[in-house]
Write an enzyme that holds these catalytic residues in place. Structure first.
Site, PDB file in Angstrom:
ATOM      1  N   SER A  66       0.424  -0.748  -0.029  1.00 45.59           N
ATOM      2  CA  SER A  66      -0.078  -0.099   0.239  1.00 45.59           C
ATOM      3  C   SER A  66       1.106   1.901  -0.068  1.00 45.59           C
ATOM      4  CB  SER A  66      -1.415   0.248   1.192  1.00 45.59           C
ATOM      5  OG  SER A  66      -0.317   0.199   2.226  1.00 45.59           O
ATOM      6  N   ASN A  67       2.012   1.035   0.762  1.00 42.52           N
ATOM      7  CA  ASN A  67       2.909   2.392   0.731  1.00 42.52           C
ATOM      8  C   ASN A  67       3.320   2.706  -0.848  1.00 42.52           C
ATOM      9  OD1 ASN A  67       3.088   4.378   3.334  1.00 42.52           O
ATOM     10  ND2 ASN A  67       3.367   1.346   3.946  1.00 42.52           N
ATOM     11  N   ILE A 127      16.130  -7.094   7.053  1.00 38.59           N
ATOM     12  CA  ILE A 127      17.560  -6.309   7.634  1.00 38.59           C
ATOM     13  C   ILE A 127      18.433  -5.970   6.520  1.00 38.59           C
ATOM     14  CG2 ILE A 127      18.858  -5.787   9.260  1.00 38.59           C
ATOM     15  CD1 ILE A 127      16.462  -7.368  11.656  1.00 38.59           C
ATOM     16  N   ASN A 132      13.604   4.071   4.486  1.00 40.02           N
ATOM     17  CA  ASN A 132      12.910   3.037   4.884  1.00 40.02           C
ATOM     18  C   ASN A 132      11.420   3.967   6.241  1.00 40.02           C
ATOM     19  OD1 ASN A 132      11.870   0.609   5.655  1.00 40.02           O
ATOM     20  ND2 ASN A 132      12.320   0.367   7.529  1.00 40.02           N
ATOM     21  N   HIS A 147       8.597   3.358   9.058  1.00 44.83           N
ATOM     22  CA  HIS A 147       8.295   2.980  10.228  1.00 44.83           C
ATOM     23  C   HIS A 147       7.110   3.300  10.417  1.00 44.83           C
ATOM     24  CE1 HIS A 147       9.598   0.138  13.266  1.00 44.83           C
ATOM     25  NE2 HIS A 147       9.371   0.328  13.729  1.00 44.83           N
ATOM     26  N   GLU A 196      23.515   0.862   9.346  1.00 44.41           N
ATOM     27  CA  GLU A 196      23.752  -0.346  10.292  1.00 44.41           C
ATOM     28  C   GLU A 196      22.710  -0.494  11.302  1.00 44.41           C
ATOM     29  OE1 GLU A 196      25.860   1.993   8.917  1.00 44.41           O
ATOM     30  OE2 GLU A 196      26.965   0.242   7.357  1.00 44.41           O
ATOM     31  N   GLY A 197      22.234  -0.092  12.029  1.00 47.16           N
ATOM     32  CA  GLY A 197      21.035   0.067  12.811  1.00 47.16           C
ATOM     33  C   GLY A 197      19.882  -0.335  12.692  1.00 47.16           C
ATOM     34  N   VAL A 198      19.457  -0.829  13.504  1.00 46.48           N
ATOM     35  CA  VAL A 198      17.767  -1.209  12.871  1.00 46.48           C
ATOM     36  C   VAL A 198      16.960  -0.069  13.203  1.00 46.48           C
ATOM     37  CG1 VAL A 198      16.012  -3.608  13.561  1.00 46.48           C
ATOM     38  CG2 VAL A 198      18.914  -4.258  12.843  1.00 46.48           C
ATOM     39  N   ASP A 199      16.576   0.242  12.646  1.00 44.81           N
ATOM     40  CA  ASP A 199      15.018   1.320  12.202  1.00 44.81           C
ATOM     41  C   ASP A 199      16.097   2.815  13.413  1.00 44.81           C
ATOM     42  OD1 ASP A 199      13.545   0.000  11.308  1.00 44.81           O
ATOM     43  OD2 ASP A 199      12.493  -1.066  13.503  1.00 44.81           O
TER      44      ASP A 199
HETATM   45  C1  GAR Z   1       3.423  -0.811   6.479  1.00 40.66           C
HETATM   46  O1  GAR Z   1       2.625  -0.790   7.826  1.00 40.66           O
HETATM   47  C2  GAR Z   1       4.902  -0.126   7.090  1.00 40.66           C
HETATM   48  O2  GAR Z   1       5.231   0.724   7.809  1.00 40.66           O
HETATM   49  C3  GAR Z   1       5.397  -1.278   7.823  1.00 40.66           C
HETATM   50  O3  GAR Z   1       4.596  -3.007   7.055  1.00 40.66           O
HETATM   51  C4  GAR Z   1       4.016  -2.161   6.146  1.00 40.66           C
HETATM   52  C5  GAR Z   1       3.321  -2.246   4.821  1.00 40.66           C
HETATM   53  O4  GAR Z   1       2.689  -2.191   4.799  1.00 40.66           O
HETATM   54  N1  GAR Z   1       6.886  -1.657   7.438  1.00 40.66           N
HETATM   55  C6  GAR Z   1       7.699  -2.389   8.713  1.00 40.66           C
HETATM   56  O5  GAR Z   1       7.113  -2.444   9.915  1.00 40.66           O
HETATM   57  C7  GAR Z   1       9.396  -2.231   8.320  1.00 40.66           C
HETATM   58  N2  GAR Z   1       9.888  -2.769   9.653  1.00 40.66           N
HETATM   59  P1  GAR Z   1       2.325  -2.164   2.623  1.00 40.66           P
HETATM   60  O6  GAR Z   1       3.035  -3.122   2.245  1.00 40.66           O
HETATM   61  O7  GAR Z   1       0.538  -2.233   2.809  1.00 40.66           O
HETATM   62  O8  GAR Z   1       2.988  -1.167   2.390  1.00 40.66           O
END
Ligand code: GAR
Length: 195
Positions: A15-16, A94, A109, A111, A144-147
């Site tokens: 969806s994004n 990751i 990214n 999040h 390199e760090g996660v989020d």
């Molecule tokens: C979204 O909410 C995004 O922020 C999240 O996954 C979903 C993907 O939705 N991402 C993470 O959690 C990354 N760690 P989408 O496939 O409909 O865009």
């Protein structure tokens, strides 16, 4: 109008990705999607890209012996297109320095939390459990760090008393769909100014 090229990395419903496809359809949006990479075969995001006529590379991470060889395959694919910015949009892997180094400062990214709160998974469930009154989403550079990379933009929503992880996720997702195109517009303008 001069536009930057995007590669969008997805793992699921996309969806994004769709919010970026829709934004890029505007003549005055300073970016266009050159390539979508998906690491999971048969997810709905692939259909979204195909419907929009965007090249899609399905690169299943499971086909590779290591994260690094998987990432090298993504780098090789991206190198075939004029890409200026790589956008992880629901990309659930990751990444290691193999992928980050060549794209540092041009790899972002989305999040679903107000970082630095709730890095990792199950963000909405954890926000509710922690009694947060505000939740949201963050667009950040990938390091390199996660989020943990530098924050570009955040949008917040209230957490309501009767929220479940699903109702909160839906409210945050609406903001995600506004935030990602906004962040890409911002970075595209910076990139174009430097060209
Ligand atoms: C979204 O909410 C995004 O922020 C999240 O996954 C979903 C993907 O939705 N991402 C993470 O959690 C990354 N760690 P989408 O496939 O409909 O865009």
């Amino acid at each position: 109008m001069t536009k930057i090229g995007l590669a969008v990395l997805i793992s699921g419903r996309g969806s994004n990705l769709q919010s970026l496809i829709d934004a890029c359809a505007s003549a005055d949006f300073p970016a266009e999607i050159k390539l979508v990479i998906c690491n999971i075969p048969s997810v709905f995001g692939i259909e979204r890209a195909e419907k929009a006529g965007i090249p899609v590379a399905v690169i299943p991470h499971k086909d590779f012996p290591s994260r690094e060889t998987f990432e090298q395959a993504m780098l090789d694919e991206i190198a075939k297109y004029p890409v200026d910015l790589v956008c992880q949009a629901g990309f659930m892997r990751i990444v290691t320095p193999t992928f980050i180094s060549p794209w540092r400062g041009r790899l972002i990214n989305i999040h679903p939390s107000l970082l630095p709160k709730f890095k990792g998974l199950h963000t909405h469930e954890r926000a509710i459990e922690a009694g947060e009154t505000e939740a949201g989403c963050t667009i950040h550079y990938v390091n390199e760090g996660v989020d943990e990379g530098e924050i570009i933009l955040q949008k917040s929503v209230p957490v309501l008393p009767d929220d479940t992880p699903d109702t909160l996720a839906a409210r945050v997702l609406e903001k995600e769909h506004i935030a990602y195109p906004e962040a890409v517009r911002l970075l595209a303008q910076n990139i174009l100014e430097k060209q």
